[in-house]
Structures are given as structure tokens and as C-alpha cells.
Design a protein around this motif. Structure first.
Motif, short mmCIF file in Angstrom:
data_model
loop_
_atom_site.label_atom_id
_atom_site.label_comp_id
_atom_site.label_asym_id
_atom_site.label_seq_id
_atom_site.Cartn_x
_atom_site.Cartn_y
_atom_site.Cartn_z
N ILE A 84 -22.81 -22.90 -88.87
CA ILE A 84 -22.24 -23.96 -88.04
C ILE A 84 -22.60 -25.32 -88.62
O ILE A 84 -23.71 -25.53 -89.10
CB ILE A 84 -22.74 -23.85 -86.59
CG1 ILE A 84 -22.36 -22.48 -86.00
CG2 ILE A 84 -22.18 -24.97 -85.73
CD1 ILE A 84 -20.86 -22.24 -85.92
N TYR A 86 -23.17 -29.25 -87.78
CA TYR A 86 -23.51 -30.08 -86.62
C TYR A 86 -23.49 -31.56 -86.97
O TYR A 86 -23.80 -31.95 -88.11
CB TYR A 86 -24.91 -29.72 -86.10
CG TYR A 86 -25.03 -28.34 -85.53
CD1 TYR A 86 -24.74 -28.08 -84.19
CD2 TYR A 86 -25.47 -27.27 -86.32
CE1 TYR A 86 -24.87 -26.80 -83.66
CE2 TYR A 86 -25.59 -25.99 -85.80
CZ TYR A 86 -25.29 -25.76 -84.47
OH TYR A 86 -25.42 -24.50 -83.95
N GLY A 90 -26.71 -33.07 -83.01
CA GLY A 90 -26.71 -31.64 -82.68
C GLY A 90 -25.40 -31.13 -82.10
O GLY A 90 -25.30 -29.95 -81.74
N THR A 91 -24.40 -31.98 -82.00
CA THR A 91 -23.09 -31.54 -81.50
C THR A 91 -22.42 -30.64 -82.54
O THR A 91 -22.25 -31.06 -83.69
CB THR A 91 -22.18 -32.74 -81.21
OG1 THR A 91 -22.81 -33.59 -80.25
CG2 THR A 91 -20.83 -32.28 -80.68
N PRO A 92 -22.01 -29.42 -82.15
CA PRO A 92 -21.31 -28.55 -83.12
C PRO A 92 -19.93 -29.10 -83.43
O PRO A 92 -19.18 -29.48 -82.53
CB PRO A 92 -21.24 -27.20 -82.41
CG PRO A 92 -21.39 -27.50 -80.95
CD PRO A 92 -22.23 -28.74 -80.86
N LEU A 93 -19.60 -29.13 -84.71
CA LEU A 93 -18.32 -29.70 -85.14
C LEU A 93 -17.32 -28.64 -85.56
O LEU A 93 -16.17 -28.96 -85.87
CB LEU A 93 -18.57 -30.66 -86.32
CG LEU A 93 -19.59 -31.78 -86.07
CD1 LEU A 93 -19.79 -32.62 -87.33
CD2 LEU A 93 -19.17 -32.65 -84.90
N ASP A 259 -26.86 -22.88 -91.05
CA ASP A 259 -26.33 -24.01 -90.30
C ASP A 259 -26.64 -25.29 -91.07
O ASP A 259 -27.64 -25.38 -91.79
CB ASP A 259 -26.95 -24.08 -88.91
CG ASP A 259 -26.55 -22.90 -88.03
OD1 ASP A 259 -25.50 -22.30 -88.31
OD2 ASP A 259 -27.29 -22.59 -87.08
N LEU A 261 -26.84 -29.63 -90.78
CA LEU A 261 -26.91 -30.82 -89.94
C LEU A 261 -26.45 -32.02 -90.75
O LEU A 261 -27.05 -32.36 -91.77
CB LEU A 261 -28.34 -31.04 -89.43
CG LEU A 261 -28.57 -32.25 -88.51
CD1 LEU A 261 -27.83 -32.04 -87.18
CD2 LEU A 261 -30.06 -32.46 -88.27
#
Length: 615
Positions: A84, A86, A90-93, A259, A261
Motif C-alpha cells: 500500500i 500512503y 498515513g492516508t492510504p492512496l 508498504d 510512505l
């Protein structure tokens, strides 16, 4: 005449023969030679059979055993969820939406003498004619054990409805997988990029991929493909004669991708995009770019390229019609102007020429030029942008008012005063990372361009003239830079002399170079940038309590089109924490870019104060 005891059948080739006993009569015609030939034939046949069996067992035994085993035991892939991406908060994009892929094993279809046309026709009735089905029908012509993709991106509901249908079709099965969805669409398309189906060359280069896979094709998705894609699992199964699973023999789970960031500030990205779009609509501008960065570490906080595109087009909802509209659009929505667009930097380049001249002793902070409207060299006239000129001008004022005459003088020189010359201008431009990629972690970055005497002679069969150096001194002529490169050298002056590698994923900061301009000379340029806002060409940006600094730029590139408009700057002047660079293509000049920066600074620091109060 009859001869007693004569037997005519006993011998051939003799006219008479005495009668033989019954035993001799039966034995003699088949004796010796014929028996030997018969025995030899039998033995040869046996030896040939033995040799063939030995050959099959010893030489090709393993191959045939594998084929037999393959007919009964298959190893199927288990697709890992992609990592994922982010935003900095921390908002998932991105979203990994569960889906199915429909595949078929050609061998099982042919072994069961099942008509391929029936399978394709039934699927076309359900889904219509698609590229997947057309390509899948072609690939099914091979007598292969390798599964062929018939239909991708099947939703959970579509997959469930297919289960009873494909139960009657040998070798056809569903594979669980994930489809990448992008909830922020156009807003982040040039940053995140997209995934799409692998091509044959992808599988040739990397054994990780099979026909049913997708891979990152642009942006972060492509740059960090190996981190995001994870590790596949396997499921070894026993199949029946119909190619359907009977039982699972062994199984290994897939490993989810890493993931990531990003340094992207989502609210900042939204604000800057909306403000640029508003100004574009107001002025009738079709193309623009904007970048916001942290001058303390090189993090990219926002990156905008307009027009943009919906990256979901390449995953869940691919439409050939929409794709053709995008690629035929003269404004090139797929093109990432912020990092790949190469433009004349205009007057923003003057801070590089000024710092180089200070460093080389060509000028100092006390040297002044009388600006009367331009410089004449023979029949050629090189103007200031202000008719009548700016009067007596030192380097700070020259930056603040973007006085061409001053930079003609220190760049190309005038009678009785030597300038930098093109060689030293190019040398210092390279120090600021122009003419090469910055190394940002995004695909498709441009290099820009720095002209030289040798290049001009080779490309145009012309020698280098003083006028060429004058043009280069004010960021015109053949010099080209990307918006990211301009933001990068703005960072250098914002933070006092450190050139950080720009990056869009949160990581340790990397220094490209530092201190190649003395602290004193950096401070002189910085003061000129502050004066630009205090009383110069960007005084509309003066905001009490923020103290921005920056440089305007108007970049001419065609006699028939409006010039581009630039603004690049930072704030606050002391202890800067934000850099912004805005490009408005064919907008007429910097007056189209500066208002965007003003509103951006105002919004940014108002938000910062609210956050401080909240905390």
C-alpha cells in the motif's frame, strides 16, 4: 518313360532325383539358410525393441515422467497483495480490490477435444468482445501446459457466477488476485502512476512475471515495483483428466509487498492543484506545473502536472475510446511536466549566473551597472524588459528587478570588462544539477539542456557569438530546465548552500553537493531574492509575518506564442520551511504564476498556525 523311385518335387533345378525318405523330403527345403535368416530377424527385432526402451528410459525417461506427472500434478501461483502507498499523514492512496482472473490450460482443452470456439463464444456473450478474449483465443492455439489469460479484472460477483459455467469446460479455472484502484484519480496520477498487464518483454527480463500479472508502469508504482510487488506463493495440486483440481498436495502462502510512505502532504497537494487550476481557467492557460518541497531535506510535498488523467483507466475500467482521447489530446495529459518538461528557465536562472559571477570574482556586492534600457553590440540590441532601464543597479537590485543589463554585463562582458563566458556559466549550472537528472524517485525525469560552443557548431554549423552568451545569462536561448531542477536550485539558496536529492518517498536525506558557493555569496543572492518580494518584481507576494523570498521569470521560446510564466521562492526568509515553484505555460509572463505562490504561502502558514494552536 516312368522311372521307379523318382520324386520330381524333391529338387528344383535338376531334371531327375532319386526318391528321399519322408523325413528328408520335409526337412530339406527349410534347412540352414532360411532358419538362420529367420533367427537373425527375430533377434534384430528384439535388440531394436530393447534399444528403444533403453533410449526412452535412460535418455528421455525423466522428460516423459515429467510430462506424465504434469498431466496429473500442477503448480499454480498464489498472487501476493501489492504493498500500500500512503501519504505522509498515513492516508492510504491506493486500494487492493479482490478480483478474479479467468485462465485456461490449452493442453486440457485439446486432450478433451473440447471446442475452443464454444468457450470464447460463451464468454463474449457474457462480457462482449474484449482485448483479453481476442488475445486469449490466439494463445489457446498452442498445445501448452502454460495457463492463458482469458479475462482479467473480474469482480467477486462475476467470478462466483462463472463457477458453474466453467465447471463444464476442461482446463478453465479462476485465479484469485487483486486489482489496483486509485481513489484520488487525477490528483495523484503523475505521482503514483499505475499498474497494467505485463508484456512479453517483461516476462523475458524477469522470471517473476507470468501472463496474468500486472506491474507498475509509471510513477511510484514503477520506481518501487520490486518492493511493492511482494513474493508469490504456490499451490501444488493434483488434477483429473478434465484438468480440474482433485486435491491440494502442498501450499506456500504469498508474501505481501512492502508498504511505502510518501512525503506528499495530501491537503497541500489538493490546495495547490485547485489554485493552479483556478488561475489556468482565469487566464485561458492549458498547461501548467507546480512543486512544493521542504528545503531542509529535499522532500517533495506536492507535485502537480496539468492537465492530468485518471489512472484507473489502466486498471479497472480500461476503455480504448478513452485511451485514444487521452493520447490524441494536444495538451498531453500523460506527460509529467513537473519532472519531464524542459523549458527555458528565464530570469530564474539569473541567481545561478549571479552566484557564479560572485564566486569567480567577476562581480561583487558593490559593483553597479547603469541600466538605460539595454546593450547594443554592433547592429544587435539586447534589451532590458523595462524601456528606459532601471538606473544604477547592483546585484541585489538586479535580482529584485530582474535587470537584464546587469546580467549581460557579468555573463557575457562588455568592452573593458570581462564576463563569465559560456564555459563558466555552463560549469556552474552543472554544479546546480542542470543538464543531468536530479535522481528523483519517479520515472520519466528529464535532464534539461546546457548549450556549449562545441554543441552549436556540431548542431547548427555556427560559431558561438557574444549574443548567445547574453541570452544564456538571462536564462534564454537554448538553455532548458525542468520545474524540478528549478525548485532544486531554489532549495540551495533557501537553506544556505546545500543541494539535496529530491525524493517523494520518506527516507534519509541525501546531499548531492554543498558549499560550492561561499556562505557570503549565498547570503547576497538570498538578500536579492528577499528584495524581489519587498520592493521588486514580486512585491505582490509580501505577506506580513511570513517574509517570502523568490524570483520571477518570463521565458520566451517562440515568436508566435506567449512566453511562459515562472515563479520560484521560499518562506519564511529566516529558517525557511517551504519552497514553491510554479510554471504557467504560454501564460504571458510571471504575473500568471506569482499570485498562485502568494495564495499558497498564505494558506500554508495559516494552516501551520492552526496546527500549532490545536497542538
Amino acid at each position: 518313360m516312368k522311372i521307379r523311385n523318382f520324386n520330381k518335387r524333391a529338387y528344383e533345378g535338376t531334371e531327375y532325383s532319386p526318391s528321399l525318405s519322408p523325413l528328408d523330403t520335409l526337412h530339406k527345403p527349410y534347412d540352414n539358410m532360411r532358419i538362420r535368416i529367420m533367427h537373425a530377424g527375430i533377434w534384430c527385432a528384439l535388440l531394436a525393441l530393447l534399444a528403444t526402451l533403453s533410449f526412452l528410459e535412460i535418455i528421455h525417461g525423466e522428460t516423459y515422467r515429467e510430462l506424465a506427472e504434469q498431466n496429473r500434478i500442477r503448480v499454480k501461483e498464489k498472487i501476493p497483495p501489492r504493498g500500500i502507498i500512503y501519504a505522509s499523514d498515513g492516508t492510504p492512496l491506493v486500494v487492493n480490490a479482490p478480483e478474479f482472473t479467468l485462465l485456461a490450460t490449452p493442453f486440457d482443452i485439446y486432450a478433451n477435444n473440447f471446442p475452443i470456439e464454444t468457450i470464447i463464444a460463451k464468454l463474449e456473450e457474457r462480457f462482449g468482445k474484449t482485448d483479453d478474449l481476442t488475445e486469449g483465443a490466439k494463445r489457446l492455439a498452442s498445445y501448452s501446459y502454460v495457463p492463458i489469460v482469458l479475462k482479467k479484472n473480474l469482480s467477486y460477483e462475476e467470478g462466483i457466477k462463472l463457477v458453474p459455467v466453467i465447471a463444464e469446460w476442461p482446463g478453465v479455472f479462476l485465479q484469485e488476485s487483486f486489482n489496483r484502484e486509485y481513489p484520488y484519480k487525477n490528483l495523484l496520477a503523475h505521482i503514483i502512476g499505475y499498474t497494467s498487464a505485463v508484456k512479453k518483454e517483461d516476462m523475458t527480463r524477469d522470471s517473476f512475471y507470468s501472463f496474468s500479472d500486472a506491474r507498475g508502469q509509471n510513477g511510484v508504482e514503477a520506481w518501487y515495483e520490486k518492493e511493492l510487488r511482494g513474493v508469490k506463493g504456490t499451490r501444488e495440486v493434483q488434477v483429473n483428466a478434465f484438468g480440474k483440481e482433485d486435491r491440494i498436495i502442498s501450499e506456500t502462502d504469498p508474501k505481501k509487498g512492502e508498504d511505502i510512505l510518501l512525503s506528499i502532504d495530501l491537503s497541500l497537494q489538493e490546495m495547490l492543484t485547485a489554485r493552479i487550476e483556478e488561475e489556468m481557467q482565469k487566464r485561458g492557460v492549458k498547461r501548467a506545473a507546480g512543486i512544493a518541497m521542504d528545503p531542509r531535506n529535499g522532500e517533495i510535498l506536492a507535485l502537480i502536472s496539468l492537465p492530468a488523467f485518471d489512472n484507473n483507466l489502466f486498471t479497472t475500467s480500461f476503455s480504448q475510446e478513452k485511451f485514444q482521447q487521452i493520447i490524441s489530446d494536444e495538451n498531453s495529459p500523460l506527460f509529467n511536466r513537473a519532472i519531464a518538461g524542459e523549458y527555458p528557465p528565464g530570469s530564474t536562472f539569473k541567481i545561478i549566473v549571479g552566484s557564479a559571477a560572485l564566486e569567480e570574482g567577476v562581480t561583487d556586492e558593490r559593483f553597479s551597472v547603469l541600466s538605460t534600457g539595454g546593450i547594443r553590440v554592433g547592429e544587435w540590441f539586447f534589451p532590458d524588459w523595462l524601456p528606459g532601464g532601471h538606473g544604477t543597479t547592483d546585484i541585489r537590485r538586479a535580482i529584485a528587478w530582474s535587470v537584464n543589463t546587469y546580467f549581460y554585463t557579468i555573463g557575457g562582458g562588455v568592452p573593458n570588462r570581462e564576463g563569465l563566458g559560456i564555459d563558466r556559466i555552463v560549469s556552474y549550472a552543472k554544479k546546480f544539477n542542470l543538464g543531468v537528472k536530479t535522481g528523483v524517485d519517479l520515472t520519466g525525469e528529464g535532464r534539461g539542456f546546457l548549450p556549449t560552443k562545441e554543441w552549436k557548431f556540431a548542431a547548427k554549423n555556427e560559431r558561438w557569438y557574444l549574443g548567445d552568451t547574453y541570452h544564456a545569462s538571462i536564462g534564454q536561448g537554448d538553455i532548458l530546465a525542468t520545474p524540478l531542477q528549478i525548485a532544486l536550485y531554489t532549495i540551495f539558496f533557501a537553506n544556505g548552500g546545500v543541494l539535496y536529492r529530491p525524493h517523494i518517498v520518506k527516507k534519509e536525506r541525501v546531499i548531492i553537493d554543498k558549499n560550492f558557493i561561499s556562505t557570503h555569496n549565498v547570503d547576497v543572492i538570498r538578500e536579492g531574492l528577499r528584495d524581489t518580494v519587498r520592493y521588486g518584481s514580486a512585491r505582490s507576494l509580501e505577506i506580513p509575518g511570513i517574509e517570502p523570498a523568490g524570483k520571477t521569470g518570463t521565458a520566451e521560446f517562440s515568436k508566435d506564442k506567449k512566453p511562459h510564466g515562472w515563479f520560484t521562492g521560499f518562506a519564511p526568509f529566516n529558517n525557511p520551511e517551504i519552497v514553491i515553484t510554479v510554471l504557467m505555460e504560454e501564460s504571458g509572463g510571471s504575473e500568471a504564476a506569482a499570485p498562485i505562490a502568494r495564495d499558497f504561502f498564505n494558506w500554508y502558514f495559516t494552516r501551520s498556525k492552526k496546527l500549532e494552536v490545536r497542538n
